[in-house]
Motif scaffolding. Structure first.
Motif, PDB file in Angstrom:
ATOM      1  N   LYS A 144      31.055 116.966  61.883  1.00  0.00           N
ATOM      2  CA  LYS A 144      32.636 117.336  62.259  1.00  0.00           C
ATOM      3  C   LYS A 144      32.736 118.738  61.843  1.00  0.00           C
ATOM      4  O   LYS A 144      32.116 119.069  60.610  1.00  0.00           O
ATOM      5  N   PRO A 145      32.835 119.820  62.611  1.00  0.00           N
ATOM      6  CA  PRO A 145      32.660 121.155  62.397  1.00  0.00           C
ATOM      7  C   PRO A 145      33.453 121.623  61.007  1.00  0.00           C
ATOM      8  O   PRO A 145      33.101 122.583  60.484  1.00  0.00           O
ATOM      9  N   ASN A 146      35.026 121.287  61.109  1.00  0.00           N
ATOM     10  CA  ASN A 146      35.747 121.557  60.073  1.00  0.00           C
ATOM     11  C   ASN A 146      35.327 121.128  58.850  1.00  0.00           C
ATOM     12  O   ASN A 146      35.892 121.630  57.868  1.00  0.00           O
ATOM     13  N   PHE A 147      34.377 120.172  58.752  1.00  0.00           N
ATOM     14  CA  PHE A 147      34.029 119.520  57.383  1.00  0.00           C
ATOM     15  C   PHE A 147      32.600 120.344  57.095  1.00  0.00           C
ATOM     16  O   PHE A 147      32.474 120.678  55.948  1.00  0.00           O
ATOM     17  N   TYR A 148      31.803 120.596  58.080  1.00  0.00           N
ATOM     18  CA  TYR A 148      30.486 120.892  57.845  1.00  0.00           C
ATOM     19  C   TYR A 148      30.298 122.218  56.989  1.00  0.00           C
ATOM     20  O   TYR A 148      29.461 122.429  55.958  1.00  0.00           O
ATOM     21  N   ILE A 149      31.234 123.140  57.113  1.00  0.00           N
ATOM     22  CA  ILE A 149      31.358 124.281  56.261  1.00  0.00           C
ATOM     23  C   ILE A 149      31.254 124.087  54.705  1.00  0.00           C
ATOM     24  O   ILE A 149      30.728 125.040  53.987  1.00  0.00           O
ATOM     25  N   ALA A 150      31.608 122.892  54.447  1.00  0.00           N
ATOM     26  CA  ALA A 150      31.685 122.480  52.945  1.00  0.00           C
ATOM     27  C   ALA A 150      30.186 122.780  52.182  1.00  0.00           C
ATOM     28  O   ALA A 150      30.157 122.956  51.067  1.00  0.00           O
ATOM     29  N   TRP A 151      29.178 122.978  53.084  1.00  0.00           N
ATOM     30  CA  TRP A 151      27.760 122.867  52.365  1.00  0.00           C
ATOM     31  C   TRP A 151      27.776 124.312  51.653  1.00  0.00           C
ATOM     32  O   TRP A 151      26.795 124.364  50.578  1.00  0.00           O
ATOM     33  N   LYS A 152      28.469 125.212  51.932  1.00  0.00           N
ATOM     34  CA  LYS A 152      28.378 126.487  51.210  1.00  0.00           C
ATOM     35  C   LYS A 152      28.781 126.446  49.868  1.00  0.00           C
ATOM     36  O   LYS A 152      28.425 127.575  48.957  1.00  0.00           O
ATOM     37  N   TYR A 153      29.544 125.582  49.365  1.00  0.00           N
ATOM     38  CA  TYR A 153      30.249 125.323  47.951  1.00  0.00           C
ATOM     39  C   TYR A 153      29.246 124.306  47.251  1.00  0.00           C
ATOM     40  O   TYR A 153      29.532 124.489  46.128  1.00  0.00           O
ATOM     41  N   VAL A 154      28.355 123.851  47.733  1.00  0.00           N
ATOM     42  CA  VAL A 154      27.429 122.710  47.127  1.00  0.00           C
ATOM     43  C   VAL A 154      26.819 123.138  46.044  1.00  0.00           C
ATOM     44  O   VAL A 154      26.732 122.711  44.805  1.00  0.00           O
ATOM     45  N   PRO A 155      25.702 124.284  46.354  1.00  0.00           N
ATOM     46  CA  PRO A 155      24.880 124.809  45.477  1.00  0.00           C
ATOM     47  C   PRO A 155      25.582 125.159  43.877  1.00  0.00           C
ATOM     48  O   PRO A 155      24.954 124.879  42.872  1.00  0.00           O
ATOM     49  N   ILE A 156      26.443 126.120  43.979  1.00  0.00           N
ATOM     50  CA  ILE A 156      27.087 126.382  42.766  1.00  0.00           C
ATOM     51  C   ILE A 156      27.902 125.172  42.070  1.00  0.00           C
ATOM     52  O   ILE A 156      27.583 125.040  40.922  1.00  0.00           O
ATOM     53  N   LEU A 157      28.425 124.377  42.877  1.00  0.00           N
ATOM     54  CA  LEU A 157      28.965 122.933  42.218  1.00  0.00           C
ATOM     55  C   LEU A 157      27.836 122.194  41.684  1.00  0.00           C
ATOM     56  O   LEU A 157      28.156 121.480  40.633  1.00  0.00           O
ATOM     57  N   ILE A 158      26.730 122.174  42.125  1.00  0.00           N
ATOM     58  CA  ILE A 158      25.430 121.366  41.397  1.00  0.00           C
ATOM     59  C   ILE A 158      25.366 122.013  40.290  1.00  0.00           C
ATOM     60  O   ILE A 158      25.252 121.206  38.997  1.00  0.00           O
TER      61      ILE A 158
END
Length: 468
Positions: A316-330
């Motif tokens: 889903k495009p509206n959810f996919y942008i969430a990947w940009k927040y993953v690296p820092i959260l890791i």
């Protein structure tokens, strides 16, 4: 192999059966949730869940942690410990009922106030039962973890897919599975036999409350550090942004799963071995391996963050942008796990006051950084605020605990890993040319840096085994 290492390994295997299987199965439900819930609904259920996670230790007066810690102490009567826990929860919940008018004023979740109260009540008793069972019957604790997860899945299918109950169905699924867990543990472990109010004495209540009460504000501060960014993202941006942020958090959850499995076993071993003269070396060896494993896993998740979010969001495009927040959260999650490990020193020595002050520092820094960074950088500002606040607490606790248990932290290795993961995160977030190739190379470097620590620890354990 030394007895303490063997026991730690054995407990880790036992807890991994319950925790890993349960957490992974719940993690695999994420595509199910994103299919049946909108991004705004997903953001709302995240806030309800996180609010309940704050309230459960608060309403239970932090007594579950005391039940686990004192349950491991052979000098205390088990009936007195469990009954004190039951009494604390009932007292805390009666006080919590007085705050219904206040809960109704919270705009985002006020229409789910009744559900939230039931969620908290059942959750308090499940936490009490599982922590008590963990101290006495480790294998039963592991089995309950698997059973509870299967029930969560079945109830989610029933309430979300069959009855299409949306947010209400999501919360009801957790309530029903927790209730079944409490009934199961009560019947199998005979927990009702441990309820005897005549056993509750001042010499049991006071030590438990003296240990547990400082953990109440400490739990609040941890919640602020971990969750306040969700509320700020919701209020400063909107529910949809928080929905994406909540989804992004699911990738670091895999790192938390590994950490949780180990920490459940480690906490037991640390308390049992507290009088061992080689305890500082035991802490140093285990923490070194723990760090290596998390940095290695974190780098791998950063490298694959786009693919993983695509799978979780079902494209889903509206959810996919969430990947940009993953690296820092890791990176934030890695430091959160390190902070939890070091906090075991406070558990061993029953220094809950010191734990309180360090968590207070983390909470204050998190709120201030969120107020500054979220308006400036949006959702990733919240991620950065969380990361920096955990780093601050890690540094403070590293200095604080060295006076209690003089373990070695290997600051140079930690700093190198942080630079590598920070560079890898920047490469992925800004999508520099050949970002996948560069990220893969960094992952290989992180692997080499950390495998050395794992290799030396494994060699040490093998030598110990041969010596015995």
């Amino acid at each position: 192999m030394e007895r303490k290492y063997k026991k730690l390994f054995s407990n880790t295997i036992i807890f991994s059966i319950g925790t890993f299987s349960s957490k992974i199965l719940v993690f695999l439900l994420v595509p199910f949730y994103t299919h049946f819930l909108t991004d705004a609904e997903y953001g709302t259920v995240d806030l309800i869940t996180q609010t309940a996670n704050l309230l459960i230790p608060l309403v239970s007066l932090g007594v579950a942690s005391a039940v686990l810690r004192f349950g491991l102490d052979k000098s205390y009567n088990k009936k007195a410990i469990f009954t004190t826990g039951v009494s604390a929860i009932l007292t805390g919940f009666l006080l919590f009922l007085c705050f219904i008018p206040l809960m109704l004023q919270i705009k985002i979740i006020n229409q789910y106030t009744l559900l939230l109260y039931i969620y908290v009540f059942v959750g308090c008793f499940r936490l009490l039962c599982t922590d008590f069972v963990r101290a006495l019957y480790a294998r039963l604790y592991a089995f309950d973890g698997v059973l509870c997860t299967i029930l969560v899945i079945l109830f989610n299918i029933l309430f979300l897919m069959v009855f299409k109950m949306g947010i209400t169905g999501y919360v009801l699924a957790t309530i029903c599975s927790d209730l079944c867990s409490v009934l199961f543990l009560t019947m199998i472990a005979g927990l009702h036999r441990f309820v005897d109010f005549s056993r509750v004495k001042v010499n049991v209540i006071f030590p438990m409350l003296r240990y547990a009460l400082p953990l109440i504000p400490a739990n609040i501060f941890w919640w602020v550090t971990h969750v306040s960014d969700r509320y700020m993202v919701t209020y400063m941006i909107d529910e949809s942004a928080n929905g994406m942020y909540a989804l992004a958090y699911k990738i670091p959850t895999m790192i938390s799963i590994v950490s949780t499995i180990f920490m459940e076993a480690w906490q037991l071993s640390a308390v049992v071995e507290k009088n061992d003269p080689n305890l500082p070396k035991f802490f140093t060896d285990v923490f070194s391996s723990f760090q290596s494993l998390l940095f290695f896993g974190g780098s791998g998740c950063i490298m694959l963050c786009k693919v993983m979010i695509y799978l979780l969001s079902t494209g889903k495009p509206n959810f996919y942008i969430a990947w940009k927040y993953v690296p820092i959260l890791i990176m934030a999650t890695c430091f959160s796990c390190f902070v939890t490990f070091i906090g075991t020193v406070y558990v061993v020595e029953k220094k809950s006051i010191t734990s309180f002050w360090t968590t207070f520092l983390g909470a204050v820094s998190n709120v201030l950084l969120n107020l500054w960074l979220v308006p400036l950088l949006g959702v990733n500002g919240a991620a950065l605020a969380t990361m920096f606040s955990y780093m601050i607490v890690y540094i403070v606790r590293a200095f604080s605990t060295k006076r209690i248990i003089p373990m070695k932290f290997k600051a140079g290795k930690t700093f190198l890993n942080v630079l590598l993961l920070g560079g890898q995160s920047a490469v992925m977030i800004f999508e520099v040319p050949f970002c996948y190739l560069i990220s893969s190379v960094i992952f290989l470097v992180v692997t080499v840096v950390n495998l050395r620590g794992l290799f030396h620890t494994a060699l040490h354990l093998l030598q110990k085994r041969k010596a015995h």
